[in-house]
Design a protein around this motif. Structure first.
Motif, PDB file in Angstrom:
ATOM      1  N   GLN A   1       7.297  -6.112 -11.107  1.00 50.38           N
ATOM      2  CA  GLN A   1       6.742  -5.862  -9.777  1.00 50.38           C
ATOM      3  C   GLN A   1       6.194  -4.452  -9.637  1.00 50.38           C
ATOM      4  N   LYS A   2       6.633  -3.560 -10.520  1.00 52.28           N
ATOM      5  CA  LYS A   2       6.119  -2.188 -10.479  1.00 52.28           C
ATOM      6  C   LYS A   2       4.618  -2.146 -10.696  1.00 52.28           C
ATOM      7  N   ALA A   3       4.090  -3.072 -11.511  1.00 46.02           N
ATOM      8  CA  ALA A   3       2.644  -3.105 -11.748  1.00 46.02           C
ATOM      9  C   ALA A   3       1.899  -3.375 -10.450  1.00 46.02           C
ATOM     10  N   PHE A   4       2.405  -4.315  -9.656  1.00 48.35           N
ATOM     11  CA  PHE A   4       1.780  -4.599  -8.367  1.00 48.35           C
ATOM     12  C   PHE A   4       1.896  -3.396  -7.437  1.00 48.35           C
ATOM     13  N   ILE A   5       3.081  -2.846  -7.331  1.00 45.11           N
ATOM     14  CA  ILE A   5       3.314  -1.725  -6.409  1.00 45.11           C
ATOM     15  C   ILE A   5       2.443  -0.527  -6.766  1.00 45.11           C
ATOM     16  N   GLN A   6       2.403  -0.193  -8.040  1.00 51.79           N
ATOM     17  CA  GLN A   6       1.647   0.982  -8.461  1.00 51.79           C
ATOM     18  C   GLN A   6       0.142   0.791  -8.284  1.00 51.79           C
ATOM     19  N   THR A   7      -0.378  -0.386  -8.624  1.00 49.23           N
ATOM     20  CA  THR A   7      -1.821  -0.603  -8.502  1.00 49.23           C
ATOM     21  C   THR A   7      -2.240  -0.747  -7.037  1.00 49.23           C
ATOM     22  N   ALA A   8      -1.397  -1.363  -6.205  1.00 45.10           N
ATOM     23  CA  ALA A   8      -1.696  -1.438  -4.775  1.00 45.10           C
ATOM     24  C   ALA A   8      -1.705  -0.041  -4.166  1.00 45.10           C
ATOM     25  N   HIS A   9      -0.744   0.773  -4.579  1.00 46.96           N
ATOM     26  CA  HIS A   9      -0.668   2.159  -4.107  1.00 46.96           C
ATOM     27  C   HIS A   9      -1.927   2.931  -4.492  1.00 46.96           C
ATOM     28  N   LEU A  10      -2.399   2.725  -5.716  1.00 45.81           N
ATOM     29  CA  LEU A  10      -3.589   3.439  -6.177  1.00 45.81           C
ATOM     30  C   LEU A  10      -4.842   3.013  -5.413  1.00 45.81           C
ATOM     31  N   LEU A  11      -4.974   1.728  -5.117  1.00 44.60           N
ATOM     32  CA  LEU A  11      -6.121   1.268  -4.338  1.00 44.60           C
ATOM     33  C   LEU A  11      -6.142   1.922  -2.957  1.00 44.60           C
ATOM     34  N   VAL A  12      -4.981   1.995  -2.337  1.00 43.97           N
ATOM     35  CA  VAL A  12      -4.878   2.645  -1.029  1.00 43.97           C
ATOM     36  C   VAL A  12      -5.242   4.123  -1.135  1.00 43.97           C
ATOM     37  N   LYS A  13      -4.685   4.770  -2.127  1.00 40.47           N
ATOM     38  CA  LYS A  13      -4.871   6.219  -2.270  1.00 40.47           C
ATOM     39  C   LYS A  13      -6.289   6.577  -2.711  1.00 40.47           C
ATOM     40  N   ASN A  14      -6.811   5.883  -3.700  1.00 36.99           N
ATOM     41  CA  ASN A  14      -8.109   6.251  -4.272  1.00 36.99           C
ATOM     42  C   ASN A  14      -9.281   6.017  -3.325  1.00 36.99           C
ATOM     43  N   TYR A  15      -9.132   5.055  -2.412  1.00 36.24           N
ATOM     44  CA  TYR A  15     -10.258   4.718  -1.544  1.00 36.24           C
ATOM     45  C   TYR A  15     -10.042   5.129  -0.090  1.00 36.24           C
ATOM     46  N   GLY A  16      -9.008   5.894   0.172  1.00 33.54           N
ATOM     47  CA  GLY A  16      -8.861   6.508   1.483  1.00 33.54           C
ATOM     48  C   GLY A  16      -8.311   5.635   2.580  1.00 33.54           C
ATOM     49  N   PHE A  17      -7.586   4.575   2.231  1.00 32.78           N
ATOM     50  CA  PHE A  17      -6.949   3.752   3.255  1.00 32.78           C
ATOM     51  C   PHE A  17      -5.708   4.450   3.812  1.00 32.78           C
ATOM     52  N   ASP A  18      -5.294   4.011   4.994  1.00 36.15           N
ATOM     53  CA  ASP A  18      -4.104   4.581   5.634  1.00 36.15           C
ATOM     54  C   ASP A  18      -2.839   3.810   5.305  1.00 36.15           C
ATOM     55  N   GLY A  19      -2.978   2.706   4.608  1.00 37.41           N
ATOM     56  CA  GLY A  19      -1.795   1.928   4.279  1.00 37.41           C
ATOM     57  C   GLY A  19      -2.156   0.566   3.737  1.00 37.41           C
ATOM     58  N   LEU A  20      -1.127  -0.268   3.576  1.00 36.96           N
ATOM     59  CA  LEU A  20      -1.270  -1.594   2.974  1.00 36.96           C
ATOM     60  C   LEU A  20      -0.722  -2.649   3.927  1.00 36.96           C
ATOM     61  N   ASP A  21      -1.411  -3.768   3.965  1.00 42.99           N
ATOM     62  CA  ASP A  21      -0.950  -4.933   4.729  1.00 42.99           C
ATOM     63  C   ASP A  21      -0.642  -6.054   3.751  1.00 42.99           C
ATOM     64  N   LEU A  22       0.528  -6.659   3.899  1.00 43.43           N
ATOM     65  CA  LEU A  22       0.930  -7.783   3.056  1.00 43.43           C
ATOM     66  C   LEU A  22       0.707  -9.088   3.808  1.00 43.43           C
ATOM     67  N   ALA A  23      -0.381  -9.777   3.503  1.00 45.07           N
ATOM     68  CA  ALA A  23      -0.620 -11.121   4.036  1.00 45.07           C
ATOM     69  C   ALA A  23      -0.171 -12.100   2.953  1.00 45.07           C
ATOM     70  N   TYR A  24       1.134 -12.163   2.751  1.00 44.45           N
ATOM     71  CA  TYR A  24       1.709 -12.785   1.566  1.00 44.45           C
ATOM     72  C   TYR A  24       1.579 -14.299   1.606  1.00 44.45           C
ATOM     73  N   GLN A  25       1.211 -14.866   0.461  1.00 47.99           N
ATOM     74  CA  GLN A  25       0.989 -16.304   0.349  1.00 47.99           C
ATOM     75  C   GLN A  25       2.285 -17.033  -0.038  1.00 47.99           C
ATOM     76  N   PHE A  26       3.046 -17.373   0.982  1.00 48.10           N
ATOM     77  CA  PHE A  26       4.211 -18.234   0.778  1.00 48.10           C
ATOM     78  C   PHE A  26       3.788 -19.696   0.911  1.00 48.10           C
ATOM     79  N   PRO A  27       4.574 -20.622   0.371  1.00 47.29           N
ATOM     80  CA  PRO A  27       4.295 -22.042   0.608  1.00 47.29           C
ATOM     81  C   PRO A  27       4.267 -22.346   2.105  1.00 47.29           C
ATOM     82  N   ARG A  28       3.340 -23.193   2.513  1.00 47.41           N
ATOM     83  CA  ARG A  28       3.165 -23.509   3.935  1.00 47.41           C
ATOM     84  C   ARG A  28       3.985 -24.735   4.334  1.00 47.41           C
ATOM     85  N   ASN A  29       4.317 -24.794   5.615  1.00 46.43           N
ATOM     86  CA  ASN A  29       4.912 -26.012   6.156  1.00 46.43           C
ATOM     87  C   ASN A  29       3.998 -27.194   5.884  1.00 46.43           C
TER      88      ASN A  29
END
Length: 437
Positions: free
Chosen positions: A128-156
């Motif tokens: 999971q560190k790969a996801f965390i680190q690369t998501a962090h870099l996308l936020v940091k490198n392109y000037g975003f203020d943070g990350l939103d998790l619209a996580y894809q769980f199985p639906r009802n």
């Protein structure tokens, strides 16, 4: 009826005396930028909306199935055409605006790896560190203020059409569930998700970044979210309180897709409404100041049959699934608000109601229809009109911390029908301002 009138009266009394700042979280689906023709949401047109938004959520990036790295779903637009950077550059002109980058949503579709979001949870902290680190870099490198998790769980699972006996039985089933259990390891996945969010927020907050959570429509909150613990980990939560009923999920029943309250006059499920979903999170101890009520800017469109009747009053049975895809949304059974306006010029769509019916329907949604005639199959569309959006905003002023608009590209951003740009977004802002002064 009395419950609705009482609530609206209390809402007016409450919001008239509060000066609380309520969030308006505007979702921007970058796919709108790539549409050809009048449906394209250019950056110049997007900027018109920013004066009304407290937050802008840029959707979407995805995750790679092989190594779980976060990555752009459209590098040509996001990176080569500098859309990431151009969007975050708006902060210079609108310094109070916070811009977040969203992961997942309904855009990260991988038919070869449909369970990759669940697999990420099961992969363990090292991977999971790969996801965390690369998501962090996308936020940091392109000037975003943070990350939103619209996580894809199985639906009802969508409910099936029930007779009277079946309908009574459904009322006793556990809230939020569909007709089948979709994840027998849900409790394990809840623990794993909480740990992932904990690790993610440790990394993001070390650099002062925000972390939000978006609950996608028809994701079971009781299964996947440890709400008391998430309170300490995320800055706010956007509730996808819409698309409870859609032509894809419920092809034979055309009905309101995003009602504010439960309406027991028909065979409906008591948890498929904004009030229930919002109050569930609050009852689990999540601060209402950090909850945002989802407002859809699209409508759901069913094809009608000769057996659907000619009143249009929902629930309309004997429908025949989603209407054909439009040139703008490119998704069957779904239209943006400007497209709905054009559809409602069809004969037979003029829905007349008395005052009491108008008040009830304004809390459930609105609809238009063209009955099946001759070779014409007929269409039925359910959507949130301005009255419905106003009632939901009033509800959020009492029961939540703000609104989340899904999404700007489906609002009438050119003012084709409303004669003003972004009529849905404007109505939210105006309602908040009216009650704060």
């Amino acid at each position: 009826m009395k419950q609705i009138v009482l609530f609206l009266a209390l809402a007016s009394l409450y919001v008239a005396t509060t000066n609380a700042e309520h969030k308006i979280v505007c979702f921007y689906d970058s796919a709108s930028y790539s549409i050809e023709g009048v449906g394209q949401l250019t950056n110049k047109q997007l900027e018109v909306a920013l004066q009304y938004c407290s937050h802008l959520v840029y959707g979407y990036v995805g995750i790679k199935a092989d190594n779980y790295e976060a990555h752009s779903l459209n590098e040509k637009v996001d990176i080569l055409e500098h859309q990431f950077s151009e969007i975050t550059a708006f902060k210079r002109k609108y310094p109070k605006l916070k811009i977040l980058l969203s992961v997942g949503g309904d855009r990260d579709i991988d038919e070869s790896h449909p369970d990759k979001y669940v697999k990420l949870l099961e992969a363990g902290q090292d991977k999971q560190k790969a996801f965390i680190q690369t998501a962090h870099l996308l936020v940091k490198n392109y000037g975003f203020d943070g990350l939103d998790l619209a996580y894809q769980f199985p639906r009802n699972k969508p409910r099936k059409i029930h007779g009277v006996v079946g309908s009574v039985f459904k009322l006793f089933k556990k809230a939020f569930t569909g007709d089948e259990v979709v994840d027998r390891d849900a409790e394990k996945h809840k623990l794993q998700f909480t740990r992932l969010v904990d690790d993610l927020q440790d990394t993001l907050r070390s650099d002062g970044y925000l972390l939000s959570l978006t609950v996608l429509p028809n994701v079971n909150s009781t299964w996947y979210f440890d709400i008391p613990k998430l309170d300490k980990l995320v800055d706010f939560v956007n509730l996808g309180t819409f698309d409870f009923v859609t032509p894809q999920r419920n092809p034979e029943e055309a009905d309101y897709s995003a009602p504010l309250f439960f309406d027991a006059s028909e065979d409906r499920l008591p948890h498929n409404n904004v009030k229930f979903q919002t109050e569930y999170w609050a009852k689990q101890g999540f601060p209402i100041s950090k909850l945002n009520v989802g407002i859809p800017t699209h409508g759901n469109v069913w094809k009608l049959t000769d057996d659907s009747g000619n009143t249009g009053v929902p629930i309309v049975y004997h429908a025949d699934g989603p209407a054909p895809a439009s040139t703008i949304t490119k998704k069957s059974g779904l239209l943006g608000s400007a497209e709905i306006c054009k559809l409602l010029t069809l004969p037979g769509d003029d829905v007349k109601m008395d005052r009491e019916a108008q008040l009830i329907h304004s809390t459930l949604g609105h609809y238009g229809y063209a009955p099946a005639e001759g070779k014409s199959r007929g269409l039925w569309v359910g959507y949130d009109d301005i009255d419905t959006v106003t009632k939901k905003t009033e509800f959020a002023l009492v029961s939540a911390g703000g609104l989340a608009l899904f999404h700007l590209g489906h609002d009438d951003f050119l003012g084709v029908c409303a004669k003003v740009r972004y009529p849905i977004l404007r109505s939210i802002k105006q309602t908040i301002q009216d009650y704060q002064h």
